[in-house]
Design an enzyme around this catalytic site. Sequence first.
Site, PDB file in Angstrom:
ATOM      1  N   SER A  30      11.730  68.702  81.340  1.00 18.16           N
ATOM      2  CA  SER A  30      13.762  69.488  80.771  1.00 18.16           C
ATOM      3  C   SER A  30      14.830  68.323  81.733  1.00 18.16           C
ATOM      4  O   SER A  30      16.161  68.763  80.731  1.00 18.16           O
ATOM      5  CB  SER A  30      13.316  70.905  81.255  1.00 18.16           C
ATOM      6  OG  SER A  30      12.824  71.202  82.530  1.00 18.16           O
ATOM      7  N   ASP A 178      20.150  79.579  85.672  1.00 16.76           N
ATOM      8  CA  ASP A 178      19.020  79.302  86.700  1.00 16.76           C
ATOM      9  C   ASP A 178      18.896  78.438  87.393  1.00 16.76           C
ATOM     10  O   ASP A 178      17.848  79.151  88.255  1.00 16.76           O
ATOM     11  CB  ASP A 178      17.780  79.408  86.258  1.00 16.76           C
ATOM     12  CG  ASP A 178      18.058  77.481  85.440  1.00 16.76           C
ATOM     13  OD1 ASP A 178      18.600  76.566  86.297  1.00 16.76           O
ATOM     14  OD2 ASP A 178      17.208  76.358  84.200  1.00 16.76           O
ATOM     15  N   HIS A 181      18.439  73.936  86.841  1.00 23.32           N
ATOM     16  CA  HIS A 181      18.907  72.556  85.742  1.00 23.32           C
ATOM     17  C   HIS A 181      20.163  72.721  85.888  1.00 23.32           C
ATOM     18  O   HIS A 181      21.085  73.271  85.344  1.00 23.32           O
ATOM     19  CB  HIS A 181      18.657  72.613  83.820  1.00 23.32           C
ATOM     20  CG  HIS A 181      17.251  73.225  84.107  1.00 23.32           C
ATOM     21  ND1 HIS A 181      16.549  74.392  84.103  1.00 23.32           N
ATOM     22  CD2 HIS A 181      16.162  72.260  84.141  1.00 23.32           C
ATOM     23  CE1 HIS A 181      15.742  74.980  83.464  1.00 23.32           C
ATOM     24  NE2 HIS A 181      15.198  73.067  83.183  1.00 23.32           N
TER      25      HIS A 181
END
Length: 202
Positions: A30, A178, A181
């Site tokens: 990701s 979060d 990221h």
Amino acid sequence: MTKVATILLLLLVSSFQPRPKKHIIFFGDSLTAGYGVAPAQSFPSLIQHRLDSLHLPYSITNAGVSGETSSGGRSRISWVLRQPVDIFVLELGANDGLRGIPVSGTTENLQAIIDAVKTKYPSARIILAGMQMPPSMGATYATAFRNIFPSLAARNKTALIPFLLQNVGGIPRLNQPDGIHPNPAGHRIVADNVWRTLKPLL
């Protein structure tokens, strides 16, 4: 037209011919895929913009898949290598670490990916992106995990980004809610981290 004039004309025309593009593959999870940011804000896209602004003949393929583990990457590497590659940037392992997967397994999978690239494209340059785990994973595991990347880079004589998230990881203003990221500002710093290792290989 004299022979000399003809040669000069041919040289002039060839100088305006576009150089064939070389190919860079960013193969990761990701972080590479640009989770949570616009595609143009991901660090591979920022690298492409920098290459274009410098008129360097490279085309980037973003082969990042959110949630990818080293095992998942190993299973799909042959598919990704159907396209040509001159520089291969390997960014995997973070999800292994967050799941507490044994370091030996992650090492084996990353080595298999490196071997696949070398076998299919022996002249390709490989860059390995180093990752680190937070202290919450335990000091012993975090240290062993961090050592995976310089050890593999030395063994395979690949280039190494010491820590992909250097000056980004753990800094709230550079990450999404979060805490994992990078946000657009964080991706800009990550792009700089990558560029320092990539630039000498261009």
